[in-house]
Scaffold this active site. Structure first.
Site, PDB file in Angstrom:
ATOM      1  N   ASP A  45     -55.756 -11.797  17.313  1.00 48.82           N
ATOM      2  CA  ASP A  45     -56.794 -11.202  18.663  1.00 48.82           C
ATOM      3  C   ASP A  45     -57.432 -12.400  19.204  1.00 48.82           C
ATOM      4  OD1 ASP A  45     -55.955  -8.495  18.506  1.00 48.82           O
ATOM      5  OD2 ASP A  45     -57.397  -8.225  16.703  1.00 48.82           O
ATOM      6  N   GLY A  46     -57.828 -13.279  18.402  1.00 49.43           N
ATOM      7  CA  GLY A  46     -58.589 -14.650  18.964  1.00 49.43           C
ATOM      8  C   GLY A  46     -57.810 -15.265  19.868  1.00 49.43           C
ATOM      9  N   HIS A  50     -58.851 -16.067  23.901  1.00 49.42           N
ATOM     10  CA  HIS A  50     -58.500 -17.233  24.862  1.00 49.42           C
ATOM     11  C   HIS A  50     -58.052 -17.186  26.021  1.00 49.42           C
ATOM     12  CE1 HIS A  50     -59.962 -19.348  21.155  1.00 49.42           C
ATOM     13  NE2 HIS A  50     -60.160 -20.390  21.856  1.00 49.42           N
ATOM     14  N   ASN A 123     -64.555  -8.703  24.085  1.00 50.04           N
ATOM     15  CA  ASN A 123     -65.229  -8.186  22.561  1.00 50.04           C
ATOM     16  C   ASN A 123     -66.745  -7.736  22.901  1.00 50.04           C
ATOM     17  OD1 ASN A 123     -62.964  -7.828  21.254  1.00 50.04           O
ATOM     18  ND2 ASN A 123     -63.452  -9.767  20.089  1.00 50.04           N
ATOM     19  N   ARG A 149     -87.149  -8.011  16.848  1.00 47.61           N
ATOM     20  CA  ARG A 149     -87.332  -9.043  15.744  1.00 47.61           C
ATOM     21  C   ARG A 149     -86.087  -9.152  14.657  1.00 47.61           C
ATOM     22  NH1 ARG A 149     -92.239  -7.400  16.857  1.00 47.61           N
ATOM     23  NH2 ARG A 149     -93.784  -9.199  17.705  1.00 47.61           N
ATOM     24  N   ASP A 151     -82.371 -11.022  13.163  1.00 44.75           N
ATOM     25  CA  ASP A 151     -81.294 -12.270  13.378  1.00 44.75           C
ATOM     26  C   ASP A 151     -80.811 -12.170  14.779  1.00 44.75           C
ATOM     27  OD1 ASP A 151     -81.656 -13.053  11.071  1.00 44.75           O
ATOM     28  OD2 ASP A 151     -79.855 -12.726  10.168  1.00 44.75           O
ATOM     29  N   ALA A 186     -79.443  -7.737  11.599  1.00 47.40           N
ATOM     30  CA  ALA A 186     -80.445  -7.885  10.487  1.00 47.40           C
ATOM     31  C   ALA A 186     -81.808  -7.955  11.184  1.00 47.40           C
ATOM     32  CB  ALA A 186     -80.126  -9.102   9.825  1.00 47.40           C
TER      33      ALA A 186
HETATM   34  P1  NAP Z   1     -62.418 -15.554  14.052  1.00 48.00           P
HETATM   35  O1  NAP Z   1     -63.786 -16.114  13.248  1.00 48.00           O
HETATM   36  O2  NAP Z   1     -61.179 -16.342  13.811  1.00 48.00           O
HETATM   37  O3  NAP Z   1     -62.436 -14.027  14.218  1.00 48.00           O
HETATM   38  C1  NAP Z   1     -62.930 -13.224  13.415  1.00 48.00           C
HETATM   39  C2  NAP Z   1     -62.028 -12.266  12.950  1.00 48.00           C
HETATM   40  O4  NAP Z   1     -62.119 -10.909  14.177  1.00 48.00           O
HETATM   41  C3  NAP Z   1     -60.540 -12.503  13.174  1.00 48.00           C
HETATM   42  O5  NAP Z   1     -59.911 -11.718  11.985  1.00 48.00           O
HETATM   43  C4  NAP Z   1     -60.019 -11.899  14.458  1.00 48.00           C
HETATM   44  O6  NAP Z   1     -58.835 -11.554  14.430  1.00 48.00           O
HETATM   45  C5  NAP Z   1     -60.785 -10.544  14.378  1.00 48.00           C
HETATM   46  N1  NAP Z   1     -60.988  -9.909  15.820  1.00 48.00           N
HETATM   47  C6  NAP Z   1     -61.033 -10.489  17.149  1.00 48.00           C
HETATM   48  N2  NAP Z   1     -61.289  -9.396  18.104  1.00 48.00           N
HETATM   49  C7  NAP Z   1     -60.919  -8.314  17.306  1.00 48.00           C
HETATM   50  C8  NAP Z   1     -61.198  -7.096  18.037  1.00 48.00           C
HETATM   51  N3  NAP Z   1     -61.239  -6.553  19.086  1.00 48.00           N
HETATM   52  N4  NAP Z   1     -60.964  -6.085  16.825  1.00 48.00           N
HETATM   53  C9  NAP Z   1     -60.784  -6.267  15.467  1.00 48.00           C
HETATM   54  N5  NAP Z   1     -60.891  -7.499  15.121  1.00 48.00           N
HETATM   55  C10 NAP Z   1     -61.063  -8.710  16.067  1.00 48.00           C
HETATM   56  O7  NAP Z   1     -62.834 -16.002  15.740  1.00 48.00           O
HETATM   57  P2  NAP Z   1     -62.114 -15.676  17.044  1.00 48.00           P
HETATM   58  O8  NAP Z   1     -60.603 -15.479  16.681  1.00 48.00           O
HETATM   59  O9  NAP Z   1     -62.214 -16.740  17.879  1.00 48.00           O
HETATM   60  O10 NAP Z   1     -62.564 -14.367  17.405  1.00 48.00           O
HETATM   61  C11 NAP Z   1     -63.762 -14.124  18.076  1.00 48.00           C
HETATM   62  C12 NAP Z   1     -64.576 -12.755  17.773  1.00 48.00           C
HETATM   63  O11 NAP Z   1     -64.725 -12.899  16.204  1.00 48.00           O
HETATM   64  C13 NAP Z   1     -65.765 -12.522  18.263  1.00 48.00           C
HETATM   65  O12 NAP Z   1     -65.376 -11.813  19.488  1.00 48.00           O
HETATM   66  C14 NAP Z   1     -66.345 -11.473  17.199  1.00 48.00           C
HETATM   67  O13 NAP Z   1     -65.960 -10.149  17.490  1.00 48.00           O
HETATM   68  C15 NAP Z   1     -65.666 -12.021  15.911  1.00 48.00           C
HETATM   69  N6  NAP Z   1     -66.477 -12.276  14.992  1.00 48.00           N
HETATM   70  C16 NAP Z   1     -66.881 -11.424  13.938  1.00 48.00           C
HETATM   71  C17 NAP Z   1     -67.895 -11.806  12.995  1.00 48.00           C
HETATM   72  C18 NAP Z   1     -68.139 -10.724  11.834  1.00 48.00           C
HETATM   73  O14 NAP Z   1     -67.572  -9.701  11.855  1.00 48.00           O
HETATM   74  N7  NAP Z   1     -69.153 -10.807  10.998  1.00 48.00           N
HETATM   75  C19 NAP Z   1     -68.566 -12.990  13.183  1.00 48.00           C
HETATM   76  C20 NAP Z   1     -68.442 -13.750  14.398  1.00 48.00           C
HETATM   77  C21 NAP Z   1     -67.462 -13.328  15.273  1.00 48.00           C
HETATM   78  P3  NAP Z   1     -57.457 -12.600  14.574  1.00 48.00           P
HETATM   79  O15 NAP Z   1     -57.516 -13.132  13.266  1.00 48.00           O
HETATM   80  O16 NAP Z   1     -56.227 -11.993  14.826  1.00 48.00           O
HETATM   81  O17 NAP Z   1     -57.684 -13.716  15.507  1.00 48.00           O
HETATM   82 MN    MN Z   2     -59.133 -15.959  14.928  1.00 54.03          MN
END
Ligand code: NAP
Ligand code: MN
Length: 268
Positions: A45-46, A50, A123, A149, A151, A186
């Protein structure tokens, strides 16, 4: 039909991208990185996030489809074994419009002293305090709502509701609903400080303005991107007028993807 392929860069995804180009040539598909009708994302999904931001300037002309080389994704929902089927569909289907599903996006407008910059999120947009608590006034439809107030704050689209928003206990929203969801990260709640505590879902034509308290450092993200906008005064979030287009050659209902991604088949 003009296409481009974006891959995650690992060996498996890169090899699949090469295979795709080879099969696409047999189907008379034109490789056109500048003006593709379809962008195929190979990875997770990431990777699709991109690809989306790379072609966001062609939001009305370019559609996306994702192949996952790791676990099943929400955007990347084609299996590597289905690559040949996908190329064949792209070669044969002439009326692309009939195979398109559209998902809502979030419009994020960031205002500083002199200008307003506009972004689209697939997202979510997040606002977090950097090295200190985020303190921000929230206004909904031009009325004061609360002083936050904590995170941070996460404003997600329906298709982003399964990503960061889900970790914050936000609701999963079907992408046929044109909404944005505001979830707290938070929040501080005690006898002095009070926030809503639940996440809120806003319909189209509603907007939320966030005014961070001056003098504090803030990190702002749009999907995987850190946005460096210097000292800004406010952020407005609402459902965008434009939608993202995905190519759906075969149905894979949202709730089935939710089940496969988060529940699995534990009972079998
Ligand atoms: P990443 O740290 O590799 O992504 C975190 C996880 O989110 C990966 O497993 C990614 O899937 C999954 N993901 C992305 N879009 C999704 C969706 N629409 N539905 C379900 N899962 C999804 O970083 P990244 O791949 O660049 O993705 C950025 C996204 O990470 C941000 O948009 C945010 O949603 C998410 N994120 C989540 C957290 C958290 O849950 N605490 C914290 C920061 C960011 P893939 O492994 O298939 O790429
Ligand atoms: Mn990813």
């Amino acid at each position: 039909m003009k296409y481009e392929v974006i891959n995650r860069g690992d060996r498996v995804s890169a090899e699949l991208a090469n295979t795709f180009h080879r099969l696409a040539a047999d189907e008379q598909l034109a490789h056109d990185p500048a003006e593709p009708d379809i962008v195929v994302s190979i990875g997770g999904d990431g990777t699709l996030l991109h690809a989306f931001h790379q072609y966001v300037h062609r939001i009305e002309q370019t559609a996306f489809v994702g192949i996952h080389t790791g676990h099943l994704g929400f955007y990347a929902d084609w299996k590597p074994e289905e690559l040949e089927d996908l190329v064949r569909c792209m070669g044969r289907e002439s009326a692309l419009d009939e195979k398109i599903v559209k998902y809502p996006l979030a419009k994020v407008q960031i205002t500083n002293e002199s200008e307003t910059q506009s972004f689209l999120a697939l997202n979510e947009c997040t606002l977090r305090g950097f090295e200190s608590t985020l303190v921000a006034q929230l206004r909904v439809n031009d009325e004061d709502f609360e002083m936050f107030r904590g995170d941070g704050i996460c404003i997600s689209t329906p298709s982003g509701s399964t990503a960061y928003n889900k970790s914050l206990n936000g609701a999963l929203i079907h992408p046929s609903l044109e909404t944005i969801q505001i979830a707290e990260i938070a929040s501080i709640n005690n006898r002095v400080y009070r926030t809503l505590g639940s996440s809120m879902v806003l319909p189209r034509h509603h907007h939320c303005d966030i005014y961070p308290r001056a003098g504090r450092n803030i990190v702002l993200t749009i999907d995987h991107l850190n946005v460096d906008i210097g000292n800004f005064r406010s952020i407005r979030c609402q459902v965008a007028e434009s939608k993202v287009r995905f190519v759906r050659y075969r149905p894979f209902p949202f709730w089935n993807r939710v089940k496969e991604a988060f529940i699995g088949d534990l009972l079998d």
